[in-house]
Design a protein around this motif. Structure first.
Motif, PDB file in Angstrom:
ATOM      1  N   ARG A 174      -6.793   2.225   4.151  1.00 12.61           N
ATOM      2  CA  ARG A 174      -5.271   1.491   4.233  1.00 12.61           C
ATOM      3  C   ARG A 174      -5.181   0.180   3.665  1.00 12.61           C
ATOM      4  O   ARG A 174      -6.095  -0.508   3.591  1.00 12.61           O
ATOM      5  N   HIS A 175      -4.040  -0.293   3.142  1.00 12.94           N
ATOM      6  CA  HIS A 175      -3.841  -1.423   2.486  1.00 12.94           C
ATOM      7  C   HIS A 175      -4.079  -2.657   3.402  1.00 12.94           C
ATOM      8  O   HIS A 175      -3.991  -2.535   4.682  1.00 12.94           O
ATOM      9  N   THR A 217      -4.204   5.709  -5.532  1.00 15.36           N
ATOM     10  CA  THR A 217      -3.599   4.849  -5.052  1.00 15.36           C
ATOM     11  C   THR A 217      -2.161   5.166  -4.926  1.00 15.36           C
ATOM     12  O   THR A 217      -1.489   5.594  -5.753  1.00 15.36           O
ATOM     13  N   SER A 218      -1.284   4.697  -3.695  1.00 16.04           N
ATOM     14  CA  SER A 218      -0.012   4.790  -3.449  1.00 16.04           C
ATOM     15  C   SER A 218       0.626   3.811  -4.627  1.00 16.04           C
ATOM     16  O   SER A 218       0.057   2.793  -5.045  1.00 16.04           O
ATOM     17  N   THR A 277      -0.533  -1.365  -1.807  1.00 18.19           N
ATOM     18  CA  THR A 277      -1.662  -0.762  -1.931  1.00 18.19           C
ATOM     19  C   THR A 277      -2.353  -0.744  -3.261  1.00 18.19           C
ATOM     20  O   THR A 277      -3.578  -0.537  -3.444  1.00 18.19           O
ATOM     21  N   THR A 297      -4.630  -3.577  -3.267  1.00 21.34           N
ATOM     22  CA  THR A 297      -5.574  -3.247  -2.446  1.00 21.34           C
ATOM     23  C   THR A 297      -6.854  -2.494  -3.331  1.00 21.34           C
ATOM     24  O   THR A 297      -8.006  -2.944  -3.070  1.00 21.34           O
ATOM     25  N   ARG A 329       2.440   7.642  -1.304  1.00 20.58           N
ATOM     26  CA  ARG A 329       3.057   6.323  -0.904  1.00 20.58           C
ATOM     27  C   ARG A 329       3.571   6.824   0.597  1.00 20.58           C
ATOM     28  O   ARG A 329       3.350   7.688   1.198  1.00 20.58           O
ATOM     29  N   ASP A 330       4.010   5.407   0.986  1.00 21.91           N
ATOM     30  CA  ASP A 330       4.681   5.297   2.439  1.00 21.91           C
ATOM     31  C   ASP A 330       5.731   6.348   2.717  1.00 21.91           C
ATOM     32  O   ASP A 330       6.249   6.929   1.899  1.00 21.91           O
ATOM     33  N   VAL A 335      -6.280   5.168  -1.550  1.00 18.63           N
ATOM     34  CA  VAL A 335      -5.670   3.756  -0.934  1.00 18.63           C
ATOM     35  C   VAL A 335      -4.202   4.294  -0.558  1.00 18.63           C
ATOM     36  O   VAL A 335      -3.532   4.211  -1.452  1.00 18.63           O
ATOM     37  N   SER A 336      -3.772   4.038   0.604  1.00 21.49           N
ATOM     38  CA  SER A 336      -2.596   4.442   0.945  1.00 21.49           C
ATOM     39  C   SER A 336      -2.123   3.754   2.350  1.00 21.49           C
ATOM     40  O   SER A 336      -2.613   2.674   2.344  1.00 21.49           O
ATOM     41  N   HIS A 337      -1.226   4.335   2.900  1.00 23.15           N
ATOM     42  CA  HIS A 337      -0.515   3.408   4.265  1.00 23.15           C
ATOM     43  C   HIS A 337      -1.003   4.197   5.545  1.00 23.15           C
ATOM     44  O   HIS A 337      -1.195   5.515   5.519  1.00 23.15           O
TER      45      HIS A 337
END
Length: 293
Positions: free
Chosen positions: A22-23, A78-79, A84, A87, A125-126, A224-226
């Motif tokens: 998570r970011h 990654t998003s 993100t 991060t 993505r979110d 790497v996401s939400h």
């Protein structure tokens, strides 16, 4: 023999190691904790990491390097949202970015030769809609800010309201996959200012994302996401788990938390190792008449 408790071997080619990240804390997390209505504010557009978030990224980077994990990773996904990508670059980018948290972007410095490739993918993505903090910047701006990230898969998918009926979802997937072969829009066509993405739509999006992930040749991958997206990924992966294990596996992510799992592909895929295009994956799914649960 108790087959329920038995363990079964699977070929290594059908397994992947996935590291979910998570970011770091972002400015919308700070403002949202004070007042949830703040998340509708335009000044939080595509929210960046907070000072604490930058420190969290540096700490995770140090942990990843100290553990030797960085050398094992084949790909970072990654998003395409700012927090993100900050991060992803801050943790898995080049050594020159490990500056103790003073870099406010973790972006412009190119990745080093010893760092894994980083790819932005729109599907992870979110949650979409309504909140400006979850809206993506223009693709050209993202490329200027993060020149070492590959944006060729960050396609501009239109928001499609998926039917909860599996047969309908199969054909909607074909429509979505047809738009994934290349990035063809500067603007964020997925984000709707009036409609918030539902839980069912997020779940269907994560099924699609995992179907695409299985076409990748890499075996050790970082995502790497939400927080809510990572939970939905684990919901997809945890269907076969005991309820107790699933509950622990799918708990809420802290900012900059890294959680690792080994996943096994039990399907009868036509292509195990070659990289399939998203369009080909969709066609395979339709021909099988299957949708993953």
């Amino acid at each position: 023999m108790n087959t329920a408790a038995a363990q079964f071997p699977y070929p290594w080619q059908r397994c992947k190691i996935i590291h979910l990240v998570r970011h770091g804390q972002a400015m919308h997390n700070v403002e949202g904790d004070k007042d949830r209505k703040a998340l509708l504010s335009d000044h939080l557009f595509d929210a960046q990491l907070s000072p604490l978030g930058l420190q969290q990224v540096c700490k995770l980077r140090n942990d990843v390097h100290a553990s030797g994990l960085l050398k094992k990773i084949d790909l970072v996904i990654t998003s395409p949202l700012y927090r993100t990508m900050q991060t992803a670059m801050g943790v898995f980018g080049s050594e020159s970015q490990a500056d103790g948290g003073n870099n406010d972007k973790f972006s412009a410095i190119p990745s080093g030769l010893n760092c894994p490739p980083i790819m932005a993918v729109e599907l992870c993505r979110d949650r979409l809609g309504q909140r400006p903090c979850d809206m993506r910047r223009r693709v050209s701006e993202c490329q200027d800010l993060f020149p070492s990230i590959d944006f060729t898969m960050a396609s501009s998918l239109a928001i499609i309201y998926l039917s909860v009926f599996e047969v309908c979802i199969v054909f909607v997937y074909v429509l979505i996959f047809d738009g994934m072969d290349q990035m063809d829009s500067e603007e964020d066509s997925m984000w709707n200012p009036d409609v918030r993405e539902s839980e069912d739509e997020m779940a269907a999006r994560m099924v699609l994302f995992m179907e695409w992930l299985w076409t990748r040749p890499e075996q050790e991958i970082v995502i790497v996401s939400h927080g809510i997206i990572l939970q939905h990924i684990l919901y997809v992966l945890g269907n076969d788990c005991h309820p107790t294990v699933r509950s622990a596996l799918c708990k809420r992510f802290d900012n900059c938390e890294l959680r690792s799992v080994v996943i096994v592909d039990k399907s009868l895929r036509v292509a195990d190792s070659p990289l399939c295009s998203p369009r080909e994956v969709a066609k395979l799914n339709v021909s099988r008449g299957e949708v993953s649960n």
